[in-house]
Design a protein around this motif. Sequence first.
Motif, short mmCIF file in Angstrom:
data_model
loop_
_atom_site.label_atom_id
_atom_site.label_comp_id
_atom_site.label_asym_id
_atom_site.label_seq_id
_atom_site.Cartn_x
_atom_site.Cartn_y
_atom_site.Cartn_z
N HIS A 89 0.77 -1.22 0.00
CA HIS A 89 -0.01 -0.10 -0.22
C HIS A 89 0.82 1.44 0.14
N SER A 90 2.12 1.06 -0.13
CA SER A 90 3.01 2.41 -0.07
C SER A 90 3.06 2.82 -1.39
N PHE A 91 3.42 4.24 -1.55
CA PHE A 91 3.53 4.93 -2.62
C PHE A 91 4.98 5.92 -2.41
N HIS A 92 5.73 5.53 -3.44
CA HIS A 92 7.14 6.27 -3.42
C HIS A 92 7.47 7.07 -4.74
N GLY A 93 6.64 7.10 -5.83
CA GLY A 93 6.87 7.92 -6.96
C GLY A 93 6.53 7.24 -8.22
N ARG A 94 6.99 7.88 -9.44
CA ARG A 94 6.34 7.43 -10.66
C ARG A 94 7.75 7.14 -11.60
N THR A 95 8.91 7.28 -11.31
CA THR A 95 9.89 6.98 -12.04
C THR A 95 9.99 5.19 -12.05
N ILE A 96 10.85 4.60 -12.63
CA ILE A 96 10.79 3.11 -12.97
C ILE A 96 11.15 2.75 -11.77
N THR A 97 12.24 3.18 -10.95
CA THR A 97 12.58 2.61 -9.57
C THR A 97 11.70 2.73 -8.68
N THR A 98 11.22 4.19 -8.48
CA THR A 98 9.91 4.25 -7.20
C THR A 98 8.77 3.81 -7.69
N VAL A 99 8.35 3.47 -8.67
CA VAL A 99 7.26 2.77 -9.16
C VAL A 99 7.25 1.24 -8.59
N LYS A 100 8.66 0.54 -8.78
CA LYS A 100 8.78 -0.67 -8.15
C LYS A 100 8.96 -0.57 -6.70
N ALA A 101 9.67 0.30 -6.07
CA ALA A 101 9.65 0.59 -4.71
C ALA A 101 8.13 0.67 -4.18
N THR A 102 7.21 1.25 -4.68
CA THR A 102 5.72 1.37 -4.20
C THR A 102 5.23 -0.19 -3.99
N GLY A 103 4.45 -0.41 -3.14
CA GLY A 103 4.06 -1.58 -2.99
C GLY A 103 2.46 -1.73 -3.32
N GLN A 104 2.30 -1.63 -4.47
CA GLN A 104 0.94 -1.60 -4.97
C GLN A 104 1.10 -2.32 -6.46
N GLU A 105 0.64 -3.57 -6.37
CA GLU A 105 0.76 -4.30 -7.72
C GLU A 105 0.31 -3.69 -8.93
N ALA A 106 -1.02 -2.83 -8.66
CA ALA A 106 -1.49 -2.31 -9.77
C ALA A 106 -0.57 -1.24 -10.49
N MET A 107 0.29 -0.93 -9.94
CA MET A 107 1.19 0.11 -10.34
C MET A 107 2.43 -0.51 -11.19
N HIS A 108 2.72 -1.94 -11.28
CA HIS A 108 3.71 -2.53 -11.72
C HIS A 108 3.34 -3.18 -12.97
N ASN A 109 2.37 -2.46 -13.68
CA ASN A 109 1.83 -2.83 -15.16
C ASN A 109 2.80 -2.06 -16.16
N TYR A 110 2.84 -2.70 -17.31
CA TYR A 110 3.23 -2.11 -18.67
C TYR A 110 5.14 -1.67 -18.67
N PHE A 111 5.37 -1.27 -17.46
CA PHE A 111 6.73 -0.90 -17.65
C PHE A 111 8.10 -1.58 -17.52
N GLY A 112 7.60 -2.80 -17.19
CA GLY A 112 8.58 -3.56 -16.76
C GLY A 112 9.73 -3.88 -18.16
N PRO A 113 10.97 -4.33 -17.73
CA PRO A 113 11.53 -5.09 -16.69
C PRO A 113 11.82 -4.01 -15.69
N PHE A 114 11.48 -4.39 -14.47
CA PHE A 114 11.93 -3.21 -13.27
C PHE A 114 13.11 -3.59 -12.63
N PRO A 115 13.79 -2.67 -12.19
CA PRO A 115 15.07 -3.01 -11.18
C PRO A 115 14.75 -3.99 -10.38
N ASP A 116 15.56 -4.88 -10.26
CA ASP A 116 15.52 -5.76 -9.01
C ASP A 116 15.61 -5.56 -7.74
N GLY A 117 15.31 -6.36 -6.60
CA GLY A 117 15.91 -6.08 -5.33
C GLY A 117 14.78 -5.31 -4.43
N PHE A 118 13.58 -5.13 -4.88
CA PHE A 118 12.56 -4.60 -3.88
C PHE A 118 11.65 -5.80 -3.46
#
Length: 393
Positions: free
Chosen positions: A134-163
Amino acid sequence: MNIKEMDKKYVLPTYARADIEFVRGKNATLFDSEGKKYIDFTSGIGVVSVGHANERVSRALCEQLASVTHTSNLYYIAPQALAAQKVVETSGYDMQCFFANSGAEANEGAIKIARKHGERDGEIKRYKIITLNHSFHGRTITTVKATGQEAMHNYFGPFPDGFVYADGIDEIEALLDDHTAGVMIELIQGEGGVEPQDKEKVQALAKLLKEREIPLIVDEVQTGAYRIGEFTASQAYGISPEIITLAKGIGGGVPVGIVMTTLKHVLSAGDHGSTFGGNYLSSRAVCEVVDILNEKKQSGDLEITSLMFNQSLEKFYNANREIFTQKVGIGMMCGLRVKDADTLANIINLAKENGVIMLKAGRNTLRFLPPLTITKEEIDEGFSALNSAMSQL
């Protein structure tokens, strides 16, 4: 071609815009192109902390524009150094600052600091960042992946690993391992539903991470700049993070993001940078905003305003308990849980029609982020408009 036609033709449709064009404002009051008046209970999503068209901020920016606006960070920038001093001293932490242009950029910088800190002898041993669902940390590729909302992880992958995402503060300890570079949390999740974390659990987590020498990153993009009563929510929670990020209200309407950190010697020249970050104009805005808010804190005005707003919110909540299930938040970052998503959407639309601007957040939350300088008259007028909206449901 009018402004709406022009926008539709030339601007990418990344926002679901309301059919309003604001042309001027004063404190917590806005006027649209048709002359209609609105009370702004959003402060531009927590940005105009000292109100629209604040005279002191406007005067400071005009003075700065008349001398020098930008040179680049290749040279000393006096307002930037002064802004850093004001921010650090007001926070009470022994930190240094990096200036960027947004909350997402500040969070990117925080992640870079944590990951470089996790390096040992040139070999990356710590890279994992734990955040919360449920977190939100931004809309760049990295901060989207840091965001704990699965709905925001669509379309823009591959994302940085490690979150890695924890369901809550209680689950973080089980996720810590030798590869953990940092833990990033919001003390009150904004987009996630104005959801405060438990103070004792946060303090226990902060203690645990210090024992394990894992940096705690607190995303204060929305909670910072006195939004919940203290300059940072970290102060209010009684913790000392290694990294704090600020944005939104710290610039009073001018784009600015700040990374504050106790890890002063992790980054070297060339490791990170920003062309515009901390330039004369944005730094001058930070200086003036911090001065204004410090004065209001010291005089007691901030506490009085928060009390007045929350008393009116509590009255509104109690009068509509068949619609609202819970009051959440702290200080001037509040929300009311609504019984369902359709009702929430109707409230926001009716509020707009009646002359008050509102926001939604996760967990079906009606979100309140008024300017910290809102007057009693504006509070009363805003809740009067909300009551009219509720009568039309």
